[in-house]
Structures are given as structure tokens and as C-alpha cells.
Design an enzyme around this catalytic site. Structure first.
Site, PDB file in Angstrom:
ATOM      1  N   GLY A 145       2.879  -4.172  -3.793  1.00  0.00           N
ATOM      2  CA  GLY A 145       3.737  -3.008  -3.633  1.00  0.00           C
ATOM      3  C   GLY A 145       5.185  -3.357  -3.892  1.00  0.00           C
ATOM      4  O   GLY A 145       5.550  -4.533  -4.004  1.00  0.00           O
ATOM      5  N   PRO A 146       6.036  -2.340  -3.992  1.00  0.00           N
ATOM      6  CA  PRO A 146       7.458  -2.578  -4.262  1.00  0.00           C
ATOM      7  C   PRO A 146       8.136  -3.292  -3.095  1.00  0.00           C
ATOM      8  O   PRO A 146       7.592  -3.341  -1.979  1.00  0.00           O
ATOM      9  CB  PRO A 146       8.011  -1.165  -4.463  1.00  0.00           C
ATOM     10  CG  PRO A 146       7.051  -0.261  -3.780  1.00  0.00           C
ATOM     11  CD  PRO A 146       5.710  -0.914  -3.881  1.00  0.00           C
ATOM     12  N   PRO A 147       9.337  -3.847  -3.310  1.00  0.00           N
ATOM     13  CA  PRO A 147      10.051  -4.547  -2.233  1.00  0.00           C
ATOM     14  C   PRO A 147      10.397  -3.606  -1.078  1.00  0.00           C
ATOM     15  O   PRO A 147      10.677  -2.416  -1.278  1.00  0.00           O
ATOM     16  CB  PRO A 147      11.325  -5.050  -2.923  1.00  0.00           C
ATOM     17  CG  PRO A 147      11.016  -5.057  -4.377  1.00  0.00           C
ATOM     18  CD  PRO A 147      10.059  -3.936  -4.600  1.00  0.00           C
TER      19      PRO A 147
ATOM     20  N   GLY B  81       7.136  -3.554   3.618  1.00  0.00           N
ATOM     21  CA  GLY B  81       6.558  -4.173   4.815  1.00  0.00           C
ATOM     22  C   GLY B  81       5.396  -5.100   4.562  1.00  0.00           C
ATOM     23  O   GLY B  81       4.603  -5.343   5.468  1.00  0.00           O
ATOM     24  N   LYS B  82       5.267  -5.656   3.342  1.00  0.00           N
ATOM     25  CA  LYS B  82       4.125  -6.527   3.021  1.00  0.00           C
ATOM     26  C   LYS B  82       4.143  -7.789   3.885  1.00  0.00           C
ATOM     27  O   LYS B  82       3.124  -8.199   4.450  1.00  0.00           O
ATOM     28  CB  LYS B  82       4.145  -6.904   1.544  1.00  0.00           C
ATOM     29  CG  LYS B  82       4.065  -5.721   0.587  1.00  0.00           C
ATOM     30  CD  LYS B  82       3.982  -6.156  -0.848  1.00  0.00           C
ATOM     31  CE  LYS B  82       5.219  -6.884  -1.311  1.00  0.00           C
ATOM     32  NZ  LYS B  82       6.430  -6.047  -1.310  1.00  0.00           N
ATOM     33  N   THR B  83       5.308  -8.429   3.961  1.00  0.00           N
ATOM     34  CA  THR B  83       5.405  -9.691   4.700  1.00  0.00           C
ATOM     35  C   THR B  83       5.319  -9.459   6.208  1.00  0.00           C
ATOM     36  O   THR B  83       4.612 -10.186   6.929  1.00  0.00           O
ATOM     37  CB  THR B  83       6.722 -10.404   4.344  1.00  0.00           C
ATOM     38  OG1 THR B  83       6.773 -10.622   2.931  1.00  0.00           O
ATOM     39  CG2 THR B  83       6.828 -11.739   5.068  1.00  0.00           C
TER      40      THR B  83
ATOM     41  N   SER C  57       2.623   5.622 -20.658  1.00  0.00           N
ATOM     42  CA  SER C  57       2.563   6.863 -19.880  1.00  0.00           C
ATOM     43  C   SER C  57       3.612   7.898 -20.294  1.00  0.00           C
ATOM     44  O   SER C  57       3.585   9.019 -19.816  1.00  0.00           O
ATOM     45  CB  SER C  57       2.714   6.556 -18.388  1.00  0.00           C
ATOM     46  OG  SER C  57       3.972   6.008 -18.100  1.00  0.00           O
TER      47      SER C  57
ATOM     48  N   LYS D   4       5.384   7.722  -8.794  1.00  0.00           N
ATOM     49  CA  LYS D   4       6.017   8.663  -9.721  1.00  0.00           C
ATOM     50  C   LYS D   4       6.262  10.013  -9.041  1.00  0.00           C
ATOM     51  O   LYS D   4       7.322  10.636  -9.244  1.00  0.00           O
ATOM     52  CB  LYS D   4       5.140   8.844 -10.961  1.00  0.00           C
ATOM     53  CG  LYS D   4       5.044   7.583 -11.810  1.00  0.00           C
ATOM     54  CD  LYS D   4       4.087   7.781 -12.977  1.00  0.00           C
ATOM     55  CE  LYS D   4       3.999   6.516 -13.832  1.00  0.00           C
ATOM     56  NZ  LYS D   4       3.064   6.662 -14.960  1.00  0.00           N
TER      57      LYS D   4
END
Length: 774
Positions: free
Chosen positions: A356-358, A361-363, A680, A723
Site C-alpha cells: 500500500g501507499p506510504p 499503517g503497514k509497519t 489505463s 483512483k
């Protein structure tokens, strides 16, 4: 008369083939006879003369020799003693009389019988030369005798009295044990000078070998004596320390600790072998400290230690919901893991990849997962890692070698089942030191990581209990074999409403606490939070939002520090300007008004979704196509496909075919410094091109995304949620999407689906009907 003389010199005698020994004239030999042909040859010996021919075998390992296996030069020997033994054996003692040459074999069936002729040595050289060579040969022999203890003093005394060169050679060489072919060569030579030369050469060579052997033996003996001395001294030191009551027996202590740790059998055996090596190494040697360090690693690694997993679904949900808002896919996957654990009581650790984008909350969610499972948490950043030794470690042969960061992390965790975060896995690189991504293939493969081998440890370590979580902004740079080993969970960007909730529940309380304030001293209204979101951040996550809220809180903290008794500071929407300055972002719609030759497209980037305007300008020319705006190859091909579709269907759209040959088409995507690529934008380009040719405007409230084919079909795209969020932020009210993407609408938040009209299309004509004002 000459013929009669030759006949009288030829003798016919039985022959014994001698194995592993060469008999010389004027020497005595005792040996056993056991082979049938040799025993029968003895039976054929004349009882009066007792003479027999003895010649050496060319190959001592042949049990039943033929004529070709027997040397053609031997001796006539007189039998001195013959003793019959049980089982047809014979003990024989013979004295060699003279050297003979074998002319022919009379019998080779039951026993060997040969015709021989005497072959005395020839002394045809000058006496001085023979004497010089004789002295040199004698000196070399006696020098050699100093090293060979098998030559007794009696033998040396007898040899000293021999004055005739050939007699000396025959008796001297009989005392040594050399290779048969070397000794036989001296027997075969006729000339005395040649025999002396070969004799001296043979003993000189053996003398050099004997010297080297003595030197090696002396060195080994000295080393053994030194080792015995060191052992004795160490035992004395050990006894002294025992008397003093000091506990310094390191090896016994290590052995006890190894056995108490109850390691797997293979690992325990390896550790005990290393301890045995310590006994053979001087404590001052560098190898001693290397082995001690290695044993410390074995003792500190958690082979059997592990934390007990939390099996409460409700508690896990409470922890995950308390730490993060949204992220429903991640939470559901962890709850599934705990549910299966409850039922099976044993499960391999999953290998998850959060993409996912920065700032989404991934980390941080990985840390929450560790808390929810009651596991230790280990984080390893892979950004910029280009040496595979970072993963697998260095071999112990290198100075300063140590295990890789996987083993290092497990040691620090103190448990064999932590949650192990491999952060930024898409930022790995490689160089001459290897490819870390390839090293991770073993770590992240459930079938292989059961016996993961670190190069430093060289022991199998079970990683199957570890829950590996990796994070990435994009999967494009992750090698496919590595990507295939991971379960991909996409974390999409947040809507403005979600950001509002995150700010109120998590970000503002966190910033208040970090800056020494409470909610009684500072407050941000919903209007102020929304103003910060819309005017000062433009992101998929909440990282910049956290910074901006922190900036506001710090300014309030400054005021409180200057005047502690001041009233509670409430930040309204209109107050945000005084804290953060001029708005950095505007949320105007992509196009101010309906325009000809301009259409709004939607794009996905590693930081979330965005809108882009595609402009088309027609100029009188020769039918050339100009593509600008730093477009990638795929996007350029999409533009050409869109032009080809419009051109091939021009009559359907009331466009004169001849106009294409006289018109240059310029397609431009603004923000030319930013690279753009992907298929796209195909229908967006086709819409802008058709608008330019028909002079019909495109609706400014409509955005679109989809790949176009030469037949006008609209194909599915990725990143629809991001998008849609970008379109929503920019005031778009209608989004045209491929029909195949209708299934992805479920991922889009309900609030956006209520405010944006999603139109699913199958072909370009449907796009034009919805987007162009005819």
C-alpha cells in the site's frame, strides 16, 4: 671347437620365480616356497649339484606367473638347507653363486626349467675411473646407513672389508629395501662403471628422502612434546585453581549449559564437538575465542523457547481495533489465524505481504499484530540492503564474522515464534556481494525454512513458527519467485472521513501526550481537522496529517508554556491559517469548465491515486503524432491505439478521413517533469482526441479510467479504490470504469459510492456518450 664351447657353457636348470625380492651373487637368502610350480621345481633339482635358478617376478602380485612375467636376468643358487613344511610348504636357504641370463624356457607347464648362460660383470673401464666411482658409491652408502637403523654394525663392518666393486654392490644392496624395479636394474647392468653409477644414484636419492623424513619426524616429535608440556601445565593450573576454590573450568561449564538447554540432537552434538576442539587449542589462539563466541550464539539462540499464543478472538480484535482504524482485511486475516490455531493447536506461521501507499499503517499494524498474538516483535528494514550476507551471515573463516540479521533478530527476541517484520521489501537491491532477494527465498518458503541454515551457524534452524510480515509500496520491483511465496494483502488509501476518525481517535491524543498537553488545554474542532486534511495534506495515508497536527499542537504548547494559566485553546477552521500558514493544496475540480480536446483521467501511483488532465491539440501538418509529458512506452502505445481507433471509425463519428493526413495530433499530459506510464489512460486519450476532431466539449465533472483496444473494447484496470478517492478529493461526480471492474466497487467506501456515480462501460462508444456533449 667354438660351437662345443658354447654348448658346454649353457646349463639347463629348474627355476623359482621370486616375489618382492631380488637375489644378487655371493649373497644368502632364506625364504618360504609355497606355490605348486616352485615346489615341483625343487623336486626336479639334481641331488648332487643342488643348483637352481632364481629370478624375480616383474609384478609381485601375480600368483601364477607366465614366462613373460619373469625377469631375464637372475642368479644360479646352491641350496644350503631345505625343510619340508605341512601342507606342501618348503622353507629354503640358498646361496647365490653367479649371475646368469635366461636364454629360453625348457618347461613352463608343471614347473619352470630354463636354459641359462653365465653373465659375469664386465670391468672394461680405466682403473682410476672405476676406483673413483667406487669410493663415491661407498661414501654415499655409508652416509645413508647413518639414517637407516635397519643396517646393523656387523653388516657395515663386513662391507668395509670388501675391496671389489661388484661384490660390494651385490652385498650392500641386499641390505636395503628398495623398489624391485630399481634393484633389478642394477642386477641387469653388465658394466661395472654403469652399476656403480646407478648404485650411487639410487642411494643418493634415498639419502635425500631419509633426511627429509628425519626433519619431519623431528618437527612432529617437537610438536608432540610441546603439546604434552602444555597439557601438563594446564592440568597444574587447573589443580591450583581447584585448591583456591575458583570456578574457571570454562569447558565443563559450557558442557553443562549445552546439556541443560536440551537442544535438538544434531545441534547438541555439533556444540559438544566444538567444546572438544577447545581442549586441543591454546587459549591464547584466535581460534579459541572464535569457538567460544560460536558456542555463546548456540546457547543464546531460542531453539526451544517460544511464547504462548493468545487464542482469544475477542481480545485480539480489541487490541487491533484499539490501535488502528480500518484495515479490515488485515484484521480479518489475523482473526482467521487465531481461529485456526484454536482448532488445530498447531499451525505454521503465515507469510504476509502488506502492499500500500506510504502512511497507511503497514509497519505499525505489524507491531499491533504481535501484541494481539502475545508474541515478541522483531523489525528488520530491507531498504537499501544489497549484500546477501545481511540475510545469511558470514562464514566463520572471515575475521569478525557474525550471523545474519534473521538469526540476530531471533536471538534478540528470545523466542522462536516472534512476529518478524521485513520492512520495505520492494527496496532491496543487489551488487557484487550477491542478491538478498534470492537469499530471502529460503527464509520465506514454508517448505524450506524448517531447516534454514545461516552461514555462520551452519546448523538447521526452524523458522516455520515465525510469522513473517513484509511491507511494500508496490509489487512491481519484487522478483516473482519471492512474491509467489507471500500472501498479498493490499492496504488502500484512506478517505477524508476515515482520516477524520483517525485524527480524532489516534493522532490528536498521541500529539497531546508527546507535547505535554491534555484535552483540557487544547482541542481541534472537526472543521479545523477537515481544513488541515483538505488544505495542507495531499496523501493516501496520514503521515503528513500527523505532522501538521503535531505542528499545531506544538504551537499551542508554546503558548501554554509562556502562560500556564491560560484558557483552553480551541482551534477552529478559520484559525488553521494562523498556525500553518497559507493553504498548500486546493481541491478544485480537475477542469474548471467543459472544454474541447481536454479530458480528466485517473492514475495510480505508489503514494495513492491522482487525477490527470489529458490535452489534445490539432494543427495543420502532415499527419504526425506528437506525444509529450514524459510518457512511458506503454502510455505512448495507448495513445497510438486510441488515435488508430478514432481514425478507423472516423465515418461513424462524422469525421472526414482526409483530415488525418493534413493534421498533426499533439497529445500532452501536464506536469511534464513527472514520469507517467500505464495503459489505463487509453479511453481518456481517445475521448480527448475525438473531442478535438469533432469540436465537441468534454464534461468537466466526468473522470474516466480504462485501457482501450484497436476494436474499441474497454479493458479492466487496477487501483480503482485509490483512483476513486482521488476523484472524490477533486470534486468529480461521475467516473467511467470498465465493466470488468464492477466487482471492485465493493472495496470503495459507502460514502464515496453514494456521492459519485460509477458508470460501467464495455466499449469506447459508451464512454463517448457519457463524457462528450454532442
Amino acid at each position: 671347437m667354438q660351437e662345443n664351447l658354447q654348448q658346454s657353457e649353457i646349463k639347463t636348470l629348474p627355476l623359482i620365480a621370486l616375489r618382492g625380492k631380488v637375489l644378487f651373487p655371493n649373497t644368502i637368502l632364506n625364504f618360504d616356497v609355497g606355490r605348486p610350480m616352485s615346489v615341483r621345481a625343487l623336486d626336479e633339482v639334481d641331488e648332487d649339484e643342488l643348483l637352481i635358478v632364481i629370478a624375480s617376478q616383474k609384478n609381485a602380485f601375480i600368483d601364477a606367473p607366465k614366462k613373460r612375467d619373469i625377469c631375464k636376468t637372475g642368479v644360479i643358487a646352491k641350496i644350503k638347507q631345505l625343510v619340508r613344511l605341512p601342507e606342501n610348504g618348503v622353507k629354503l636357504s640358498v646361496q647365490a653363486i653367479s649371475r646368469v641370463k635366461i636364454l629360453s624356457f625348457v618347461s613352463d607347464k608343471d614347473y619352470f626349467a630354463v636354459n641359462v648362460i653365465d653373465a659375469p660383470y664386465v670391468s672394461d673401464a680405466d682403473y682410476t675411473e672405476i676406483e673413483a666411482r667406487f669410493r663415491l658409491a661407498k661414501n654415499t652408502f655409508f652416509d645413508y646407513a647413518l639414517f637407516d637403523k635397519r643396517i646393523s654394525k656387523d653388516i657395515l663392518a663386513n662391507l668395509t672389508g670388501i675391496k671389489e666393486p661388484n661384490e660390494f654392490i651385490d652385498n650392500a644392496i641386499s641390505t636395503a629395501v628398495f623398489k624391485e624395479e630399481s634393484v633389478q636394474r642394477i642386477l641387469v647392468l653388465d658394466r661395472t662403471v654403469e652399476r656403480l653409477e646407478e648404485f650411487e644414484k639410487l642411494y643418493a636419492s634415498e639419502l635425500e628422502i631419509a633426511k627429509i623424513e628425519k626433519k619431519i619426524s623431528s618437527r612432529v616429535r617437537k610438536s608432540i612434546d610441546q603439546s604434552q608440556k602444555e597439557f601438563y601445565l594446564r592440568e597444574q593450573i587447573k589443580a591450583i585453581h581447584t585448591e583456591l576454590g575458583d570456578d574457571v573450568d570454562e569447558r565443563e561449564n559450557l558442557t553443562r549449559r549445552i546439556k541443560e538447554k536440551k537442544l535438538p540432537e544434531q545441534i547438541e552434538q555439533k556444540a559438544l564437538k566444538e567444546i572438544e576442539r577447545l581442549d586441543k587449542i591454546n587459549p591464547s589462539s584466535p581460534d579459541y575465542s572464535i569457538i567460544l563466541n560460536y558456542l555463546d550464539w548456540i546457547l543464546e539462540l531460542p531453539f526451544n523457547e517460544q511464547t504462548k499464543d493468545c487464542e482469544s478472538l475477542s481480545l485480539a480484535k480489541e487490541i487491533l481495533d484499539g490501535d488502528h482504524f480500518g484495515l479490515e482485511k488485515v484484521k480479518a486475516r489475523i482473526v482467521e489465524y487465531i481461529a485456526v490455531l484454536q482448532l488445530t493447536k498447531k499451525i505454521k506461521g503465515p507469510i504476509l505481504c502488506f502492499v500500500g501507499p506510504p502512511g497507511v499503517g503497514k509497519t505499525s499494524v505489524a507491531s499491533s499484530i504481535a501484541r494481539a498474538l502475545n508474541r515478541k516483535f522483531v523489525r528488520m528494514s530491507l531498504g537499501g540492503v544489497k549484500d546477501e550476507a545481511e540475510i545469511r551471515g558470514h562464514r566463520r573463516t572471515y575475521v569478525g564474522a557474525m550471523p545474519g540479521r534473521i538469526i540476530f533478530g531471533l536471538k534478540n527476541a528470545g523466542a522462536s515464534n516472534p512476529v518478524f517484520l521485513l520492512d520495505e521489501i520492494d527496496k532491496l537491491s543487489s551488487d557484487i556481494h550477491g542478491d538478498p532477494a534470492s537469499a530471502l527465498l529460503e527464509v520465506l518458503d514454508p517448505e524450506q525454512n524448517v531447516t534454514f541454515r545461516d552461514r555462520y551457524m551452519e546448523l538447521p534452524y526452524d523458522l516455520s513458527k515465525v510469522m513473517f510480515i513484509t511491507t511494500a509500496n508496490s509489487t512491481d520491483t519484487i522478483p516473482y519467485p519471492l512474491l509467489d511465496r507471500m500472501e498479498i494483502i493490499e492496504l488502500t488509501g484512506y478517505t477524508d472521513e476515515e482520516k477524520m476518525e483517525i485524527a480524532k481517535r489516534y493522532l490528536i491524543p498521541k500529539q497531546l501526550k508527546e507535547n505535554g498537553l491534555t484535552d483540557k488545554k487544547a482541542e481541534l474542532t472537526d472543521g479545523a481537522i477537515r481544513e488541515i486534511i483538505e488544505g495542507y495534506t495531499m496523501e493516501a495515508g496520514v503521515r503528513n496529517l500527523d505532522r501538521e497536527i503535531g505542528s499545531v499542537i506544538r504551537k499551542i504548547a508554546t503558548k501554554v508554556a509562556e502562560k500556564p494559566r491560560r484558557k483552553k485553546e480551541t482551534v477552529e477552521k478559520q484559525d488553521v491559517f494562523s498556525f500553518l500558514g497559507t493553504r498548500r493544496h486546493t481541491r478544485d475540480i480537475a477542469l474548471d469548465k467543459d472544454e474541447v480536446g481536454a479530458a480528466t483521467g485517473l492514475a495510480w501511483t505508489s503514494v495513492g491515486g491522482t487525477t490527470l488532465t489529458i490535452e489534445v491539440s490539432l494543427m495543420q501538418g502532415k499527419g504526425e503524432i506528437l506525444l509529450t509529458g514524459k510518457l512511458g512506452d506503454v502510455m505512448k502505445e495507448s495513445a497510438r491505439a486510441a488515435i488508430s481507433y478514432i481514425r478507423s471509425n472516423c465515418q461513424k463519428f462524422d469525421i472526414n478521413p482526409a483530415v488525418f493526413d493534413k493534421t498533426d495530433i499533439h497529445v500532452h499530459v501536464p506536469e511534464g517533469a513527472t514520469p507517467k506510464d500505464g495503459p489505463s489512460a487509453g479511453i481518456t486519450m481517445a475521448t480527448a482526441i475525438l473531442s478535438a476532431f469533432t469540436k465537441k466539449p468534454v464534461k468537466s465533472s466526468v473522470a474516466m479510467t480504462g485501457e482501450i483496444t484497436l476494436r474499441g473494447r474497454v479493458l479492466a484496470i487496477g487501483g480503482l479504490k485509490e483512483k476513486a478517492l482521488a476523484a472524490f478529493r477533486n470534486g468529480i461526480t461521475t467516473i467511467i470504469i470498465p465493466k470488468d471492474n464492477q466487482k471492485d466497487l465493493e472495496e470503495i467506501p459507502q460514502e464515496i459510492r453514494e456521492k459519485i456515480n460509477f458508470v460501467a462501460v464495455e466499449n469506447a462508444e459508451q464512454v463517448f456518450e457519457k463524457a462528450i456533449i454532442f
